[in-house]
Scaffold this active site. Structure first.
Site, PDB file in Angstrom:
ATOM      1  CB  SER D  24       5.866  79.419  99.796  1.00 59.39           C
ATOM      2  OG  SER D  24       5.617  78.489 100.824  1.00 59.39           O
ATOM      3  N   GLY D  25       2.546  79.777 100.530  1.00 55.33           N
ATOM      4  CA  GLY D  25       1.223  79.172 100.355  1.00 55.33           C
ATOM      5  C   GLY D  25       0.286  80.101  99.601  1.00 55.33           C
ATOM      6  CG  PHE D  26      -2.909  78.503  97.373  1.00 54.16           C
ATOM      7  CD1 PHE D  26      -1.854  78.535  96.463  1.00 54.16           C
ATOM      8  CD2 PHE D  26      -3.747  77.392  97.355  1.00 54.16           C
ATOM      9  CE1 PHE D  26      -1.636  77.491  95.568  1.00 54.16           C
ATOM     10  CE2 PHE D  26      -3.534  76.354  96.459  1.00 54.16           C
ATOM     11  CZ  PHE D  26      -2.480  76.397  95.566  1.00 54.16           C
ATOM     12  CB  CYS D 159     -12.607  80.699 103.717  1.00 57.84           C
ATOM     13  SG  CYS D 159     -12.145  78.995 104.071  1.00 57.84           S
ATOM     14  CG  ASN D 321     -11.249  80.139  98.892  1.00 55.21           C
ATOM     15  OD1 ASN D 321     -11.500  80.416  97.711  1.00 55.21           O
ATOM     16  ND2 ASN D 321     -10.286  79.310  99.234  1.00 55.21           N
TER      17      ASN D 321
END
Lengths: 357, 357, 357, 357
Positions: D24-26, D159, D321
């Site tokens: 559910s995160g980016f 990143c 990123n």
């Protein structure tokens, strides 16, 4: 839904060749991107008077891996399909030349979107080739894909008109627009102004704006009226995004309407459409149509909410103006006209999170 | 226009002391900034449960040069004027305590904006102190400054309601709203959500949005109806700016209206107002009201355009929601109530260029 | 700190008259705003070739309440102080004319910032009036206010140079820059490019950028070297804000340095400065200097952190490029030169929250 | 360049099944997007404690057409490849469970990026499974693709480290970093903070920032040093974009270096890399690496300029990123490990124009 390939272009050959006139602008660059990734088309030429001789990637970063260089518009070669992404007024001047060069011309400008010279004269300043107005087929495939097969000239629908028509078309088809009053309040990104820029569209002046423009008399009203069969009260605002057009339509129907009526109308029209998603309510951050949610894609999101106390339907419709409102719609129309898969080359589903984009 | 000082606060003394309850939020911080630069007020306390003991400048950079530290809300001392910038529901719980502490309470929340308990119950969830609803005076000075002198409790008008009412009030006064249909489409910045934030208001999710919220049933409709005497069809959108509220009002009058009628109505109402500027048409980048053009200021810009073909008046109204829509309006109201110069402490004229701000 | 008024302008008279050449640009507009609110100056003329005859408020929204209209540059009248906010190269062509018109000329361009023609030729393209280079006094008041009283021509320091010099000057004065290596990485807003715009500075192209420009050889290095006595390795990036310049200086001192040494150096230099705030560490959202925290103000924020393991000092310095980096610095310099309060007209403390602004 | 498929996963079967923990995160959402469009993988499960039972499209708009719903992390089923996109510290707690479930675990967190417990303890707070540190293979394929085939656990590079290492690796390989001093100044977008948000990352506070964070001691220095063999002076700034990491590296080599040396080093390393583009100089708007130009893609842009007078090389490196710095790199690493085409599922070339995105 899939059109039968009855056009003049022979799609049995290995690949269909396509060129772009006016390829250095935003719509032209998007056409380049979409055609470069399209399974059926082969890119032939991309013209730009200003950048002739330079690589297309020097202007459009996504194309940096491509060898193609801009050509002079005067050096146009024969091709199967010609996409024209020039400022309004250019295609009507050159339509014979373009048709000599290609079996199918897909124009992204407003030049051939209206049916009659009278309409054109009402909203624009004189048409130099009115005889072709009724030859050209308007393209907003969700509304008139049956017109596209076999077309010689296709006039791809305008961005704000596309957002508005997609929001309201199911209501028109269901008769709910008959006698209704409609206010359309549109918010658009800076890419609608095109590449180039001037003082008002500079970053310092345009950042953070909610700037009314065309408060009344926006030319896209002509297309909207032509396809919905009713006039709307239309106002545009520039807001701080790069891509996107969002139409909020306040509809006051002539009689009572239920949520069931509305879902019936929208689902009937859009359930089988590959590029329209209904988005209304639910939980989470994204509950209604938003330009961010379709940025970079050929999708439209449509949703509504019924305001019982005011007997008002609030319809939201969101698109990426450069894709669904311009280059993507043109490719979609060409796919239909040539009998390709409708979604060919248009599969990108978007990004999350995303800024404007 | 200047009110006669008939309040209970003795304004002959050197300075009028003022405290702020809920001073760590955006409205509270703006009150701090405005009162710190105000010629008549002397800042006494600024409460914040979360930041008690810390300097106000650690939360609000513009106050870094100030010695003041946040106090606990429970340590409130007596003062001439108490500004309350707490979330909705807090002031109604503490109104007796606040009135014990100060002759004049100026509340920035919605708690006392409506006249009757019935209204409140229709739009909110039960009022814990309904007996004070008719004691409190709503404050939108351009509309009702005559009510403010001598008030004990002032309920400063809400941001979206302020933008809308300022846009439409001259039409209401001129009778043009009688029998008219009105659609109000509002665009607001992220500061309306207040300090704090959650997933949906995070920068990654909220950047570049055109996000419908409260498509129908927005609570500010109650204030708008109360002051304009007519209901409106109201919809809000979050857009990418931090400060600002912009109301576009589509008005369909019952009978014919001319540009002269409109200019007469607006000029008659606003020509002498220190904080309202008419902005309609002209050349250059800034032709209509824009939040950017009033950001950081207590000014409202109002303009309109008449759409003859649709018999529609498009009214634009732009404010900074944190100033004219909140803290500035509260200070303005206090200035009126206490007989100060109306513009005292509110002279900042804005910046150009500016991002959101 | 306050300079003794020994200039040629008679400051005993009621008000000192001031005009602005090049008043339609961003720096010129900011001068208009600052002088309109200044207690000692009276605005006389504001020239603009492009907008002559139009009201200054038609270009700069914060000045909408002002009656002043732009004049033709050729119609310049005599005045006490002339501020020139023209593109680089214009003031050197007109310096005699400007000095005939005013006792004090304050130039915001780079034309008179360097001491010698040799310096100028190294960084720019030939000076048309090199004889005046040593007459003009550079103005960055925190560094050289003692030079300004009695000056005939003042060259207000450049934005990126101001941010950098303010960040490093205490280290230079404390000898910590002697033999040190210094890398300066600057981030700037779009207002640095000036009003007007072109394709690269259009909103669509410039939104969301981190765009290197002048990776090496930025002309402000000349000013920096002139005032710090050492050369620095300087690189600029455009980022997505409208106002602001932020310099991050990575300093590698020749020998060991302690936090105490650093605080001593910065506090000794800046504790009494009205426009410099130290901001280093602490809790909350705003811990280090940020352009947002000083946007719209004449303040600079300076802070640092010592990286023990790398024997590196990281210095942060943030200003509003249009105010402290341009128009505000020019007014500050004029205040010093004329013996006014240094902070006169420059009291605005900023906004919170704020977008770019 | 293509790795030989020697891993334990049988890639001859129809499709390789893959699940995502922390979807559910980016980064998890980006993995979903990339795997959904990947020709070799078949999505099995996507876990999320918070959204279990909801459709993945309700959180990530690009996945709205997908049927998949979030599962509880505890309901993990066996699969060929497991991607873990959980906060730092989670994978090390569950690594045995994850390895029981899948032949190959690709972790996007920092848990297994460092080689030794000593390194980990220096930069983080104690490792709960140090015995696996030397089992896991760090993945930045341009640098160490030869390590990935047959790996059981892959730790995808961070990143900021990825941007920095890609910028400097050719210099390291060419010996130009030997004895060089290096300053790295990184600018990052708000997606680096992850979904969720707090006051400091709210839109109102984070818009328009140039905000220093981790001025010294950033944990990615550990990865950088591990792969470049030299320490760097590293500082990060948050700027106003959603996606993107841009590293500007100021390199002071120990001896003279020519442009030819540099081009030789970079071309030798990157000419055959599918995801690295050299971008240095030229004309037009996009001359150097910019995050915008690679937004949404797995591409990195690298460029440099030689500052002769300072004997400095300024290297620019830009990535998205969320893709090249996270989910895309993980998919790229899995492609290498499993012997797929390196570019499979990672062909998206980006958009123009684009806001942040």
């Amino acid at each position: 839904m899939a059109a039968t390939p009855t056009g003049d272009v022979d799609v049995d050959s290995e690949a269909v060749s396509a060129s772009i006139v006016g390829a250095s602008g935003f719509a032209g660059g998007e056409l380049l991107r979409l055609l470069a990734g399209h399974p059926e088309f082969e890119l032939s030429q991309a013209t730009s008077r200003e950048y002739a001789g330079k690589s297309v990637g020097s202007v459009h970063p996504p194309l940096r891996g491509t060898d193609l260089r801009f050509s002079q518009p005067g050096d146009l070669e024969s091709v199967d399909v010609l996409f024209t992404a020039t400022p309004h007024g250019v295609t009507m001047e050159h339509i014979d030349e373009y048709q000599d060069a290609a079996e199918l011309v897909v124009d992204l400008s407003a030049d051939f979107r209206l049916d009659t010279e009278a309409q054109y004269d009402e909203w624009y300043d004189g048409h130099s080739c009115p005889g072709k107005l009724d030859v050209a087929q308007y393209a907003l495939p969700e509304v008139n894909r049956e017109n596209l097969a076999g077309a010689d000239v296709i006039a791809s629908g305008g961005c704000n008109a596309t957002a508005t028509i997609l929001g309201l078309y199911p209501l028109a088809e269901a008769g709910i627009l008959d006698g209704a009053d409609v206010v359309v309040d549109v918010k658009v990104g800076s890419s609608e102004g095109g590449a180039g820029g001037g003082a008002a569209s500079s970053h310092a002046e345009r950042s953070g704006v909610v700037r009314p423009y065309a408060p009344t008399g926006h030319r896209h009203e002509a297309e909207i009226e032509q396809w919905l069969g009713t006039s709307v009260s239309f106002t545009c605002h520039a807001v701080d995004m790069v891509r996107g057009a969002s139409a909020t339509c306040h509809v006051f129907p002539d009689g009572p309407v239920s949520n069931g009526d509305l879902w019936g109308a929208y689902r009937g029209e859009y359930d089988d459409e590959p590029f329209v998603r209904m988005q209304a309510g639910g939980s989470g951050t994204y509950r209604y149509p938003e330009p961010k949610a379709v940025a970079g894609t050929n999708h439209a999101e449509v949703g509504f909410e019924l305001d019982a106390s005011n007997e008002r339907i609030v319809v939201f419709s969101a698109i990426d103006n450069v894709v669904k409102g311009s280059a993507g719609q043109a490719v979609h129309a060409a796919n239909v006209a040539l009998g390709f898969e409708e979604t060919a080359g248009l599969e990108f589903a978007g990004l999350h999170p995303v800024g404007s984009p």
